[in-house]
Design an enzyme around this catalytic site. Structure first.
Site, PDB file in Angstrom:
ATOM      1  N   GLU A 284       1.330 -13.310   3.519  1.00  0.00           N
ATOM      2  CA  GLU A 284      -0.205 -13.081   4.210  1.00  0.00           C
ATOM      3  C   GLU A 284      -1.154 -14.260   3.572  1.00  0.00           C
ATOM      4  O   GLU A 284      -2.067 -14.304   4.249  1.00  0.00           O
ATOM      5  CB  GLU A 284      -0.900 -11.708   3.605  1.00  0.00           C
ATOM      6  CG  GLU A 284      -1.925 -11.078   4.711  1.00  0.00           C
ATOM      7  CD  GLU A 284      -2.194  -9.823   4.284  1.00  0.00           C
ATOM      8  OE1 GLU A 284      -2.042  -9.101   3.103  1.00  0.00           O
ATOM      9  OE2 GLU A 284      -2.415  -9.091   5.227  1.00  0.00           O
ATOM     10  N   HIS A 305      26.977  -7.571   0.542  1.00  0.00           N
ATOM     11  CA  HIS A 305      27.921  -6.994   1.513  1.00  0.00           C
ATOM     12  C   HIS A 305      27.214  -6.910   2.767  1.00  0.00           C
ATOM     13  O   HIS A 305      27.923  -6.213   3.667  1.00  0.00           O
ATOM     14  CB  HIS A 305      28.469  -5.762   1.026  1.00  0.00           C
ATOM     15  CG  HIS A 305      29.301  -6.111  -0.358  1.00  0.00           C
ATOM     16  ND1 HIS A 305      30.405  -6.049  -0.478  1.00  0.00           N
ATOM     17  CD2 HIS A 305      28.651  -6.215  -1.457  1.00  0.00           C
ATOM     18  CE1 HIS A 305      31.015  -6.358  -1.729  1.00  0.00           C
ATOM     19  NE2 HIS A 305      29.828  -6.526  -2.236  1.00  0.00           N
ATOM     20  N   LYS A 419      -4.952  -4.680  15.139  1.00  0.00           N
ATOM     21  CA  LYS A 419      -5.936  -3.596  15.271  1.00  0.00           C
ATOM     22  C   LYS A 419      -6.698  -3.388  16.290  1.00  0.00           C
ATOM     23  O   LYS A 419      -6.859  -2.324  17.055  1.00  0.00           O
ATOM     24  CB  LYS A 419      -6.546  -3.882  14.005  1.00  0.00           C
ATOM     25  CG  LYS A 419      -6.072  -3.823  12.568  1.00  0.00           C
ATOM     26  CD  LYS A 419      -7.085  -3.864  11.574  1.00  0.00           C
ATOM     27  CE  LYS A 419      -6.505  -3.913  10.097  1.00  0.00           C
ATOM     28  NZ  LYS A 419      -7.268  -4.611   9.300  1.00  0.00           N
TER      29      LYS A 419
HETATM   30  O1  PA5 Z   1      -4.372  -8.479   0.999  1.00  0.00           O
HETATM   31  C1  PA5 Z   1      -5.068  -7.792   1.752  1.00  0.00           C
HETATM   32  O2  PA5 Z   1      -6.310  -8.116   1.717  1.00  0.00           O
HETATM   33  C2  PA5 Z   1      -4.537  -6.808   2.755  1.00  0.00           C
HETATM   34  O3  PA5 Z   1      -3.045  -6.502   2.809  1.00  0.00           O
HETATM   35  C3  PA5 Z   1      -5.242  -5.369   2.363  1.00  0.00           C
HETATM   36  O4  PA5 Z   1      -4.741  -5.189   1.086  1.00  0.00           O
HETATM   37  C4  PA5 Z   1      -4.872  -4.579   3.213  1.00  0.00           C
HETATM   38  O5  PA5 Z   1      -4.892  -4.685   4.644  1.00  0.00           O
HETATM   39  C5  PA5 Z   1      -5.586  -2.974   2.903  1.00  0.00           C
HETATM   40  O6  PA5 Z   1      -6.757  -3.380   3.301  1.00  0.00           O
HETATM   41  P1  PA5 Z   1      -7.806  -2.228   2.407  1.00  0.00           P
HETATM   42  O7  PA5 Z   1      -7.767  -2.354   1.045  1.00  0.00           O
HETATM   43  O8  PA5 Z   1      -9.495  -2.933   3.194  1.00  0.00           O
HETATM   44  O9  PA5 Z   1      -7.689  -1.108   2.905  1.00  0.00           O
END
Ligand code: PA5
Length: 442
Positions: A284, A305, A419
Site C-alpha cells: 500500500e 510443494h 469503495k
Molecule cells: O494503511 C492504511 O491506512 C489502511 O490500510 C487502513 O488501515 C485501512 O483502510 C483501515 O482504515 P481505517 O482504520 O480508517 O478503518
C-alpha cells in the site's frame, strides 16, 4: 539484534553497489527526518517507539486487564492497518494450537476485515451466550467492513451483557474528533484511545491499534516496544552500519535491475501473518504511480510443494527475502527406530530445527542458483522483543525505499476506486449519479 545478510544478492547487486547508494539513502533519511518528503503529515511513526511512555503503556495494560477479567472472548474489529499488526504479533507469539489448548485469557477473534456472511454468521453464533468484548478500531471511523461488523457485535454485546456491561467491554480506537466510531464512542461513553493524526493505519501497530489487542492476548507489550526502540536507534546510523538502510537500498537496486517481485519467505508457520502485515505495509505504501515492488509471500517448506517450482524456474522477475528464526522456543529430537522402515535413522537424535535449517540453506542455495537473489533476515528468537525490532525495521525500510522510488509512502488513493463502485452499486445516499453510471455498465 536482527542480522541482515545481503551477500547472496550477488552477482546482480554487490556490496559495492549498495555502498554507492549512500548519498541517495542519506537524502531519503533526511527527507524523512526533516519532514520534507511527500506525505510529510504522516511521519508520526518515525520516532513513535522512543516517544512511548511507561504511563501510556500502563493505561493500555489496565484496559487490557479489564477485558481479560470480564470476557471469555474479545473481538478485534478492524481492517488493513487497523488489524494486521495485532493479528501478526498475536499469531507469532501464540501456541500453534491455541484454539485447542486454550489459554489463560479470552479468545482473541478478528472481524471487520471481510464481509463474508458465513464468517460473520459463524462468529455471532459462536459468541451466543458468551461474555465477550469488542475493540473497535478504525482511524477514519467510517470503514464499511469494520462498521458493519461493529453494528452486529455492538447489538449482540448489549443484548447479551446489558448496556452497562457493554460500555465496560467495548473499547474504541479511532480519531480524536472525526468519524462515526468517535461519535458512537463519545455518545455511548466507551473507553477510547486516539490514533495520532500523523500515524497512518499501516504504520500504527505500535499505537493502541496493535498494543491493546496484543496486551489483551497476554503478550508483553513493554518488550515489544523496547525492541522497536532499540531498532529506532539503529535507524540513524550511516548506511555502512545500518541494516535497515541496507535492506532498503538492496531491494531498490534489485528493482531497478528488473526484480519486480519480492517474496517474503519464512520457515516458521507462526510468521504467516507477519508476511501479511508486511505485504500491506510495502504494497500500500509503494504501489502507486505505476511503480513499486509487488510484495508476495510463502510459508516454507510448505509452499516448496506448491510454489517452489515457480520460484525455482518461473519468470526471473523475483527476489526472495527470508526471515529466519535462529532459536525455536522448544526442543524436539527425532527418535531412532529399530526397523528404520522410512529410512530416516540418519536423522535420529537430531533436532527438528536442524533439519529445518538445512532445508532453509538448501533452498537458499537452490534459489540463488536458479537466478533468485536472496536476502536473509535472522532474528534470534520469536519473542515480543525481536518482533518489536522487526516491525520498526520494516517500517523504516519502507519509508526509505519509498523515497528512493519517488512515491508518497503515506497515501493510498487507489483504494478509493472499489469503495466508490461498491457504494454506487449499493445505492448509498450521495452516490445517485455514480449509481446510474455504473448500472448502465452492467
Ligand atoms: O494503511 C492504511 O491506512 C489502511 O490500510 C487502513 O488501515 C485501512 O483502510 C483501515 O482504515 P481505517 O482504520 O480508517 O478503518
Amino acid at each position: 539484534m536482527i542480522k541482515l545478510d545481503i551477500t547472496k544478492v550477488a552477482p546482480m547487486v554487490s556490496g559495492a553497489d549498495v555502498n554507492a547508494l549512500e548519498a541517495r539513502v542519506a537524502e531519503a533519511q533526511k527527507a524523512l527526518e526533516e519532514g520534507t518528503c511527500p506525505g510529510n503529515d504522516f511521519l508520526g511513526w518515525l520516532h513513535l517507539p522512543t516517544g512511548i511512555t511507561p504511563e501510556f503503556l500502563a493505561e493500555v495494560k489496565a484496559v487490557a486487564a479489564t477485558l481479560r477479567q470480564e470476557c471469555e472472548a474479545v473481538v478485534v474489529a478492524g481492517i488493513g492497518g487497523s488489524y494486521l499488526g495485532a493479528k501478526a504479533v498475536i499469531e507469532a507469539l501464540s501456541n500453534s494450537f491455541q484454539w485447542l489448548v486454550g489459554s489463560n485469557g479470552p479468545a482473541i477473534l478478528f472481524a471487520g476485515n471481510n464481509i463474508g456472511e458465513d464468517y460473520l454468521s459463524e462468529l455471532t453464533t459462536y459468541l451466543k451466550g458468551k461474555k465477550f468484548g469488542v475493540i473497535n478500531i478504525s482511524k477514519s471511523g467510517t470503514t464499511t467492513e469494520t462498521a458493519l461488523a461493529f453494528r452486529l457485535l455492538k447489538k449482540q454485546c448489549e443484548e447479551q451483557m446489558g448496556k452497562d456491561m457493554a460500555r465496560k467491554v467495548i473499547v474504541a480506537i479511532t480519531d480524536a474528533k472525526r468519524g462515526a466510531a468517535r461519535t458512537c464512542a463519545d455518545k455511548e461513553g466507551y473507553k477510547s484511545f486516539i490514533i495520532p493524526d500523523n500515524v497512518g493505519g499501516r504504520f500504527s501497530v505500535l499505537t493502541p491499534v496493535g498494543l491493546l489487542p496484543i496486551a489483551v492476548a497476554g503478550f508483553d507489550i513493554d518488550q515489544l516496544v523496547k525492541g522497536a526502540q532499540d531498532m529506532e536507534k539503529v535507524a540513524a546510523a550511516p548506511l555502512a552500519e545500518n541494516i535497515i538502510a541496507q535492506y532498503a537500498a538492496t531491494r531498490y537496486l534489485l528493482y531497478t535491475k528488473g526484480k519486480k517481485i519480492e517474496i517474503l519467505a519464512n520457515y516458521q508457520p507462526k510468521l504467516h501473518y507477519i508476511a501479511e502485515w508486511w505485504k500491506q505495509l510495502f504494497g500500500e505504501s509503494e504501489g502507486k504511480d505505476g511503480k513499486g515492488i509487488y510484495p508476495a509471500s510463502v510459508d516454507l517448506t510448505t509452499d516448496l510443494h506448491s510454489m517452489g517450482q515457480w520460484i525455482q524456474e518461473g519468470e526471473r522477475t523475483i527476489f526472495e527475502t527470508v526471515i529466519s528464526v535462529e532459536n525455536p522456543e522448544h526442543k524436539l529430537l527425532f527418535p531412532s527406530d529399530d526397523e528404520n522402515l522410512d529410512g530416516l535413522n540418519f536423522l535420529a537424535g537430531k533436532r527438528v530445527d536442524e533439519v529445518n535449517k538445512m532445508a532453509e540453506l538448501g533452498t537458499q542455495l537452490a534459489h540463488v542458483d536458479g537466478g533468485v537473489p536472496n536476502i536473509r533476515i535472522a532474528i534470534e528468537r520469536l519473542d515480543a522483543y525481536h518482533l518489536g525490532q522487526l516491525i520498526y525495521f520494516f517500517e523504516r525500510a519502507c519509508g526509505i525505499h519509498c523515497q528512493l522510488l519517488g512515491v508518497n509512502a503515506f497515501n493510498q488513493p487507489g483504494v478509493e476506486a472499489y469503495k466508490k463502485n461498491m457504494f454506487a452499486l449499493l445505492g448509498k445516499p450521495g452516490y445517485e449519479q455514480e449509481t446510474l453510471t455504473i448500472k448502465a455498465r452492467l
